[in-house]
Design a protein around this motif. Structure first.
Motif, PDB file in Angstrom:
ATOM      1  N   ALA A   1      22.925  36.137  -3.887  1.00  0.00           N
ATOM      2  CA  ALA A   1      22.463  36.023  -5.272  1.00  0.00           C
ATOM      3  C   ALA A   1      21.375  37.053  -5.531  1.00  0.00           C
ATOM      4  CB  ALA A   1      21.924  34.621  -5.523  1.00  0.00           C
ATOM      5  N   GLY A   2      21.432  37.701  -6.692  1.00  0.00           N
ATOM      6  CA  GLY A   2      20.433  38.695  -7.062  1.00  0.00           C
ATOM      7  C   GLY A   2      19.248  38.070  -7.772  1.00  0.00           C
ATOM      8  N   VAL A   3      18.048  38.445  -7.342  1.00  0.00           N
ATOM      9  CA  VAL A   3      16.816  38.004  -7.993  1.00  0.00           C
ATOM     10  C   VAL A   3      15.900  39.211  -8.172  1.00  0.00           C
ATOM     11  CG1 VAL A   3      16.909  35.604  -7.218  1.00  0.00           C
ATOM     12  CG2 VAL A   3      15.790  37.311  -5.775  1.00  0.00           C
ATOM     13  N   ALA A   4      15.104  39.167  -9.240  1.00  0.00           N
ATOM     14  CA  ALA A   4      14.198  40.266  -9.573  1.00  0.00           C
ATOM     15  C   ALA A   4      12.760  39.760  -9.564  1.00  0.00           C
ATOM     16  CB  ALA A   4      14.540  40.822 -10.954  1.00  0.00           C
ATOM     17  N   TYR A   5      11.838  40.633  -9.168  1.00  0.00           N
ATOM     18  CA  TYR A   5      10.421  40.272  -9.131  1.00  0.00           C
ATOM     19  C   TYR A   5       9.844  40.326 -10.546  1.00  0.00           C
ATOM     20  CZ  TYR A   5       5.575  39.934  -7.808  1.00  0.00           C
ATOM     21  OH  TYR A   5       4.277  39.513  -7.682  1.00  0.00           O
ATOM     22  N   HIS A   6       9.150  39.244 -10.942  1.00  0.00           N
ATOM     23  CA  HIS A   6       8.494  39.177 -12.242  1.00  0.00           C
ATOM     24  C   HIS A   6       6.993  39.206 -12.020  1.00  0.00           C
ATOM     25  CE1 HIS A   6      11.887  38.316 -15.000  1.00  0.00           C
ATOM     26  NE2 HIS A   6      12.470  38.062 -13.840  1.00  0.00           N
ATOM     27  N   VAL A   7       6.363  40.305 -12.431  1.00  0.00           N
ATOM     28  CA  VAL A   7       4.940  40.520 -12.198  1.00  0.00           C
ATOM     29  C   VAL A   7       4.113  39.400 -12.823  1.00  0.00           C
ATOM     30  CG1 VAL A   7       2.997  42.077 -12.655  1.00  0.00           C
ATOM     31  CG2 VAL A   7       5.229  43.016 -12.026  1.00  0.00           C
ATOM     32  N   ARG A   8       4.383  39.043 -14.085  1.00  0.00           N
ATOM     33  CA  ARG A   8       3.582  38.035 -14.791  1.00  0.00           C
ATOM     34  C   ARG A   8       3.616  36.690 -14.074  1.00  0.00           C
ATOM     35  NH1 ARG A   8       4.177  34.108 -18.568  1.00  0.00           N
ATOM     36  NH2 ARG A   8       6.406  34.429 -18.835  1.00  0.00           N
ATOM     37  N   LEU A   9       4.771  36.355 -13.521  1.00  0.00           N
ATOM     38  CA  LEU A   9       4.918  35.064 -12.855  1.00  0.00           C
ATOM     39  C   LEU A   9       4.627  35.128 -11.358  1.00  0.00           C
ATOM     40  CD1 LEU A   9       8.105  33.896 -14.741  1.00  0.00           C
ATOM     41  CD2 LEU A   9       5.733  33.233 -15.169  1.00  0.00           C
ATOM     42  N   GLY A  10       4.531  36.340 -10.815  1.00  0.00           N
ATOM     43  CA  GLY A  10       4.181  36.500  -9.409  1.00  0.00           C
ATOM     44  C   GLY A  10       5.239  36.024  -8.435  1.00  0.00           C
TER      45      GLY A  10
ATOM     46  N   THR B   1      12.235  46.669 -11.468  1.00  0.00           N
ATOM     47  CA  THR B   1      11.321  46.030 -10.527  1.00  0.00           C
ATOM     48  C   THR B   1      12.039  45.828  -9.193  1.00  0.00           C
ATOM     49  OG1 THR B   1       9.842  44.136 -10.237  1.00  0.00           O
ATOM     50  CG2 THR B   1      11.940  43.704 -11.327  1.00  0.00           C
ATOM     51  N   ALA B   2      11.356  45.201  -8.253  1.00  0.00           N
ATOM     52  CA  ALA B   2      11.957  44.924  -6.948  1.00  0.00           C
ATOM     53  C   ALA B   2      13.094  43.915  -7.102  1.00  0.00           C
ATOM     54  CB  ALA B   2      10.902  44.374  -5.988  1.00  0.00           C
ATOM     55  N   VAL B   3      14.154  44.132  -6.338  1.00  0.00           N
ATOM     56  CA  VAL B   3      15.330  43.259  -6.355  1.00  0.00           C
ATOM     57  C   VAL B   3      15.635  42.834  -4.933  1.00  0.00           C
ATOM     58  CG1 VAL B   3      17.825  43.188  -6.788  1.00  0.00           C
ATOM     59  CG2 VAL B   3      16.309  44.347  -8.408  1.00  0.00           C
ATOM     60  N   ASP B   4      16.002  41.572  -4.762  1.00  0.00           N
ATOM     61  CA  ASP B   4      16.488  41.072  -3.476  1.00  0.00           C
ATOM     62  C   ASP B   4      17.837  40.413  -3.704  1.00  0.00           C
ATOM     63  OD1 ASP B   4      14.464  41.869  -1.777  1.00  0.00           O
ATOM     64  OD2 ASP B   4      13.405  39.954  -1.831  1.00  0.00           O
TER      65      ASP B   4
ATOM     66  N   ARG C   1      12.978  30.712   0.436  1.00  0.00           N
ATOM     67  CA  ARG C   1      12.022  31.616  -0.207  1.00  0.00           C
ATOM     68  C   ARG C   1      10.893  30.868  -0.896  1.00  0.00           C
ATOM     69  NH1 ARG C   1      13.408  37.268  -0.922  1.00  0.00           N
ATOM     70  NH2 ARG C   1      11.576  37.400  -2.249  1.00  0.00           N
ATOM     71  N   ALA C   2       9.659  31.123  -0.468  1.00  0.00           N
ATOM     72  CA  ALA C   2       8.491  30.483  -1.074  1.00  0.00           C
ATOM     73  C   ALA C   2       8.169  31.083  -2.442  1.00  0.00           C
ATOM     74  CB  ALA C   2       7.288  30.620  -0.147  1.00  0.00           C
ATOM     75  N   ASP C   3       8.583  32.341  -2.696  1.00  0.00           N
ATOM     76  CA  ASP C   3       8.256  32.992  -3.968  1.00  0.00           C
ATOM     77  C   ASP C   3       9.413  32.917  -4.972  1.00  0.00           C
ATOM     78  OD1 ASP C   3       9.954  34.731  -2.655  1.00  0.00           O
ATOM     79  OD2 ASP C   3       8.714  36.507  -2.970  1.00  0.00           O
ATOM     80  N   LEU C   4      10.222  31.878  -4.836  1.00  0.00           N
ATOM     81  CA  LEU C   4      11.321  31.601  -5.761  1.00  0.00           C
ATOM     82  C   LEU C   4      11.069  30.214  -6.347  1.00  0.00           C
ATOM     83  CD1 LEU C   4      14.099  32.798  -6.671  1.00  0.00           C
ATOM     84  CD2 LEU C   4      15.116  31.496  -4.812  1.00  0.00           C
ATOM     85  N   SER C   5      11.144  30.095  -7.658  1.00  0.00           N
ATOM     86  CA  SER C   5      10.839  28.805  -8.283  1.00  0.00           C
ATOM     87  C   SER C   5      11.832  27.730  -7.855  1.00  0.00           C
ATOM     88  CB  SER C   5      10.835  28.935  -9.807  1.00  0.00           C
ATOM     89  OG  SER C   5      12.147  29.162 -10.274  1.00  0.00           O
TER      90      SER C   5
END
Length: 165
Positions: free
Chosen positions: A33-42, A134-137, A147-151
Motif C-alpha cells: 500500500a502506498g502512503v505519503a508523508y504529511h508534514v502538518r500531521l507529522g 513528499t516522501a512515499v513508502d 508503523r508507529a507513524d501511521l494513523s
C-alpha cells in the motif's frame, strides 16, 4: 461539562477524497500500500485531500494521488456501484468504498476545527508519472500494522481483507 464546538455548533463540512493505492511489490510480488508523508500531521497517510471546485470526488482522489504518490491509478468501484440504465444521459462516477464523517483540526483550507466528509476510494497502481511532492513508502500488510507513524484509522482501512486479498 466542557463544550465541544463540533457538537454544539452547526456542522461545517469540507469535502475530501482519499485513495487507498495498492500495487504488487517488484521484489516479492506481495500487495503493498502506498502512503505519503504529511508534514502538518507529522506522519504517513494514504493519498488524499480537499475537493476543488470543478472536480468530481474521483478526480480529487486521482489528482491527490499524482501529487502525493507520483502515480496514476485505476479506481476499483465500491461495492455499491450500479451500472446506469441504458440511455442514461449523465456520467456516472465510481462509488467510493466508504463515505466517512470525521473530525478535522484547523488546516490550510479551514482555519477552525471542522469535519471532513471523506470519500474513500480504492485503486490499483498503473504507472509513475512524476516525482511525488513528499516522501512515499510502499508498505506490506505487516508493515502497515507495525508503523508507529501511521494513523490508527489509516491502518484499519489499509488492512481490510476485502481490499488487499
Amino acid at each position: 461539562m466542557e463544550e465541544d464546538p463540533l457538537v454544539d455548533a452547526p456542522v461545517k463540512y469540507d469535502m475530501t477524497a482519499t485513495n487507498l493505492v495498492f500495487r504488487r511489490s517488484e521484489d516479492t510480488g506481495d500487495w503493498v500500500a502506498g502512503v505519503a508523508y504529511h508534514v502538518r500531521l507529522g506522519g504517513f497517510l494514504p493519498a488524499g485531500g480537499h475537493w476543488e471546485n470543478g472536480e468530481t470526488l474521483v478526480e480529487t482522489a486521482l489528482r491527490e494521488t499524482v501529487e502525493e504518490l507520483g502515480c496514476r491509478t485505476l479506481i476499483i468501484p465500491g461495492l455499491s456501484s450500479m451500472p446506469a440504465p441504458a440511455g442514461y444521459p449523465h456520467a456516472v462516477c465510481p462509488a467510493p468504498w466508504w463515505i466517512i464523517d470525521c473530525r478535522a483540526s484547523a488546516d490550510g483550507h479551514t482555519p477552525e476545527p471542522h469535519r471532513h466528509l471523506d470519500h474513500t476510494f480504492v485503486s490499483i497502481f498503473e504507472r509513475e508519472v512524476q516525482a511525488p511532492e513528499t516522501a512515499v513508502d510502499w508498505l506490506t500488510r505487516q508493515q502497515v500494522k507495525d508503523r508507529a507513524d501511521l494513523s490508527h484509522d489509516s491502518r484499519l482501512q489499509l488492512t481490510v481483507s476485502e481490499v488487499v486479498d
